[in-house]
Design a protein around this motif. Sequence first.
Motif, mmCIF file in Angstrom:
data_model
loop_
_atom_site.group_PDB
_atom_site.id
_atom_site.type_symbol
_atom_site.label_atom_id
_atom_site.label_comp_id
_atom_site.label_asym_id
_atom_site.label_seq_id
_atom_site.Cartn_x
_atom_site.Cartn_y
_atom_site.Cartn_z
ATOM 1 N N LEU A 74 -4.432 8.829 5.957
ATOM 2 C CA LEU A 74 -5.630 8.396 5.235
ATOM 3 C C LEU A 74 -6.897 8.763 5.997
ATOM 4 C CD1 LEU A 74 -4.475 4.883 3.946
ATOM 5 C CD2 LEU A 74 -4.577 7.046 2.677
ATOM 6 N N GLN A 75 -6.838 8.676 7.337
ATOM 7 C CA GLN A 75 -7.989 9.086 8.130
ATOM 8 C C GLN A 75 -8.235 10.585 8.006
ATOM 9 O OE1 GLN A 75 -7.044 7.717 12.062
ATOM 10 N NE2 GLN A 75 -7.642 5.597 11.652
ATOM 11 N N TYR A 121 0.830 -1.199 0.000
ATOM 12 C CA TYR A 121 0.000 0.000 0.000
ATOM 13 C C TYR A 121 0.870 1.256 0.000
ATOM 14 C CZ TYR A 121 1.155 -0.330 4.963
ATOM 15 O OH TYR A 121 1.819 -0.426 6.148
ATOM 16 N N THR A 154 0.786 6.625 7.820
ATOM 17 C CA THR A 154 -0.108 6.224 6.729
ATOM 18 C C THR A 154 -1.557 6.177 7.197
ATOM 19 O OG1 THR A 154 1.695 4.930 5.756
ATOM 20 C CG2 THR A 154 -0.556 4.473 4.992
ATOM 21 N N LYS A 155 -1.810 5.495 8.320
ATOM 22 C CA LYS A 155 -3.183 5.382 8.801
ATOM 23 C C LYS A 155 -3.747 6.749 9.174
ATOM 24 C CE LYS A 155 -2.757 0.650 10.574
ATOM 25 N NZ LYS A 155 -2.837 -0.215 11.789
ATOM 26 N N THR A 156 -2.933 7.530 9.876
ATOM 27 C CA THR A 156 -3.389 8.854 10.274
ATOM 28 C C THR A 156 -3.674 9.729 9.066
ATOM 29 O OG1 THR A 156 -2.067 8.688 12.286
ATOM 30 C CG2 THR A 156 -2.779 10.890 11.635
ATOM 31 N N ASP A 208 5.900 6.609 10.531
ATOM 32 C CA ASP A 208 4.852 6.130 9.628
ATOM 33 C C ASP A 208 3.511 6.729 10.058
ATOM 34 O OD1 ASP A 208 3.128 4.826 7.973
ATOM 35 O OD2 ASP A 208 3.911 2.825 8.342
ATOM 36 N N GLN A 238 2.644 4.250 1.407
ATOM 37 C CA GLN A 238 3.179 4.438 2.742
ATOM 38 C C GLN A 238 3.658 5.882 2.904
ATOM 39 O OE1 GLN A 238 5.893 1.375 3.801
ATOM 40 N NE2 GLN A 238 5.893 1.874 5.973
#
Length: 857
Positions: free
Chosen positions: A406-407, A373, A402-404, A400, A375
């Motif tokens: 995208l959120q 995915y 990435t999750k933050t 990292d 990153q």
Amino acid sequence: MPAKNPPPVLQARSQDLTQAFYWLGSLTFVYLLLWQQDGGFDLGLGRFLPLHAAMETASIIVSMLVFGIAWNAYSHTRPGNVVLLGTVLLGTALLDFGHMFGYGGMPDFVTPSSPQKAIVFWLAARALVAVGLLITATRAWQPMLHRHSRYSLLVAVCGYVGAVYWLELFNAASLPVLFVQESGLTQLKIDSEYVLIVLYGLAAMLFYRQARRGVAHNAADLFAAAAIAALSELCFTLYASVSDIFNFAGHIYKVISYGFIYRAVFVDSVRQPFAALNRALAKEKLWAAEQHSFVRTLDMLDEAVLELQPDGRIASANSGWWHLTGNSPGGAPLAETIYADDRSAFLKCLGDLQNGRKDEFHGRFRIMAEAAYEQWMECRFVAERDDEGQLIGIRGVLRDITKTYLQERHIAHMALHDALTGLPNRVLLEDRIKKTVQLARRTDARVAVCFIDLDHFKNINDAYGHKTGDALLLGMAKTLEKSLRDGDTIARWGGDEFVALLPGLTSAEDARNVARKLVSVMQQTYELEGQPINATFSMGISLFPDDSDSVDTLLAHADRAMFYAKSQGRNNFQLFSDMSARGLGKKELYIQSRLAQAIRDGHITSWFQPQFAATPDATGQRPLTGAEALARWHDADLGWISPGTFIPMAETLGLIHDLGQLVRRQALEQFARWHRLRPDLQLSLNISKRQLFAPDFVDTLLADAGHYGLPAAALILEVTESVALMEVECAEERLRQLVQAGFTLSIDDFGTGYASLSQLHELPVGELKVDISFVQRVHTPDGLRILQAIVNLARALGLRTVAEGVEDEATASTLMQLEVDVLQGYHLGKPCPAEEFEKLPFFAGNPAPGLALAATG
């Protein structure tokens, strides 16, 4: 509290002072013994000369060592007092050399040796030491003012020594007699010794005070050196022979005194730097241990800590780099791991560090890792430079996110886009209009704002349900989006309303061409849930800069043009400029421009329409139960302006909160007077959606009621069915807050919102107000059945019913038979100002109209 232990340095200084007193006491005791025995015996010159030469040689060696240490350990940060002592002892060593070879019985040194010659060199040396110690004691323990001051001091001391040598060796006759062979010491010699004793004593006192204060330098040893030197000079006031025991003891005391000076200078010049070095090494070890602990802690985090070479290559990295990227650093340039689309931006930031334009930078970049995915990394880099400002390395931390990320992107998209269609919402649309207008100002281009509303969308919802209605809105959004040009924006304004933004137009005809295209593509059949549905829309268009240069005004003009298009039969578009050219919409523009001022000046006032019980009392009259507060506006130019005109306009312009607050406070102020006379009456207030959901609405309403002395139970708050029921999830909490505060809630226009029974049952309402459209159809079979159903529903839920729009007695009688609780309408009483309301016969009851109020006024 337990006493704190003194620092190690103070402990050492205290021990030095104790040791100094031990030596001083012991030597004083020896001196007193010799003094009591009156000298004891003479060693004889033959035995004394070797001892004397040895003692003087030792003194000379100690003096030269002190000078060597003090001179060579000098730095601009070291105290100048150490250099002063070292230079003084260099001079004394040279003078002690002359004293040693000038002693009686020694080989001739330029001139024959004699006690007189030895004493001259002795006194010159002792005077130099005494003055040097006194100056050292009085001078602040700090560096020399000038870097070349020590050379000046050295020249001065050497000049003094040279003068003494010249006088004694080449001009001895000019010197006073200090020793007579037959009688011993002259009074001048003895007096000179006492002067030296005073100088040594003053220096000793000053060093003692410094030692007691706990100064950083070794004042205790210097105190001992000065005090023992004074004892030495006392011995030299008593000897009768140059080889007796007092002369021997005085030389011994002098050597011991020099030993203490040596130790003081040695501690400051040699031992202290080594102690500081040991402390620095201990701190370095502690720092290294802390660094090792930090590195281990960093390895536990999901962060990569990098050391880059000045050219951007990875010099080292912690284990977090492997966890984030899946590979080892390998000394490759960091830029090669950055995603290709982000690499140029990263290299620019890195170049700013390398060129010195910045000392650090933060950024977000994508990296090429083994993860499948995308990153994202949050990077922070700082430049490391030497004392000359040259770049020696770059340090960085990568995390990292990435999750933050995208959120955040999802949340930002949700905040700026419509949940159903995915189109931009009002916030994003207004921002784009603002930026498009700014660009158009620079390029002299035109911008069109198109307000689009589906025709008869409510009927589609009623016939096929809301799910099908949502599907139609989604299909229409996709059709509009495909039909527009690249760079155009289609946004959902709310409900069945859309707004199209068309930048880069050259004339109004361009806007007409786009509108014609949209009208044509919308004339299609949508297959929704197996049902063929045909939909049309009405569109209003405003142009920048022709119609306005304000975002809000452009939207308002497009909205008015859209309503005009609906009045022209729907399924068409209208330009606001065409309306203005034909004189259409001028009244609305005037009203809009005057509305805010009318609210500020209080020109919009509260009128009251009476409400009556449907069932007559014993006298056959319907009792007055309360009144509804209504907003009325009379303009000096246009006369009476309908609430149906200015209230929706206040909603559109964001003035409804101020308008509602004005009408509410006027009504509460008037009703407070009536409530004192008729506490049985209740006042109905209309509450808009924007007022209801204001964060401070409940507190403000309670404050207003308390200010006018009205209980919450005397007030009925009317909210429309669409607000109370169609938005039940948002409204339920606020409505319960109002009920808990004591207010009664009424659902206005009931029957037009298609609320479900479960929704109605969940809300804490106390009254249903039947919409006028149902009341007017009460004489038809269908209308009668609907009204009967509403009344039965209200009775089952324990709610009071109010019927508005009662225009004749037949309607009133029918509603009474249906067991409606309260009636309101022109047949019973029209809205009127407060002063007229007070004069109506039904208000005061038995007294003549207005009498009771006049009595209390």
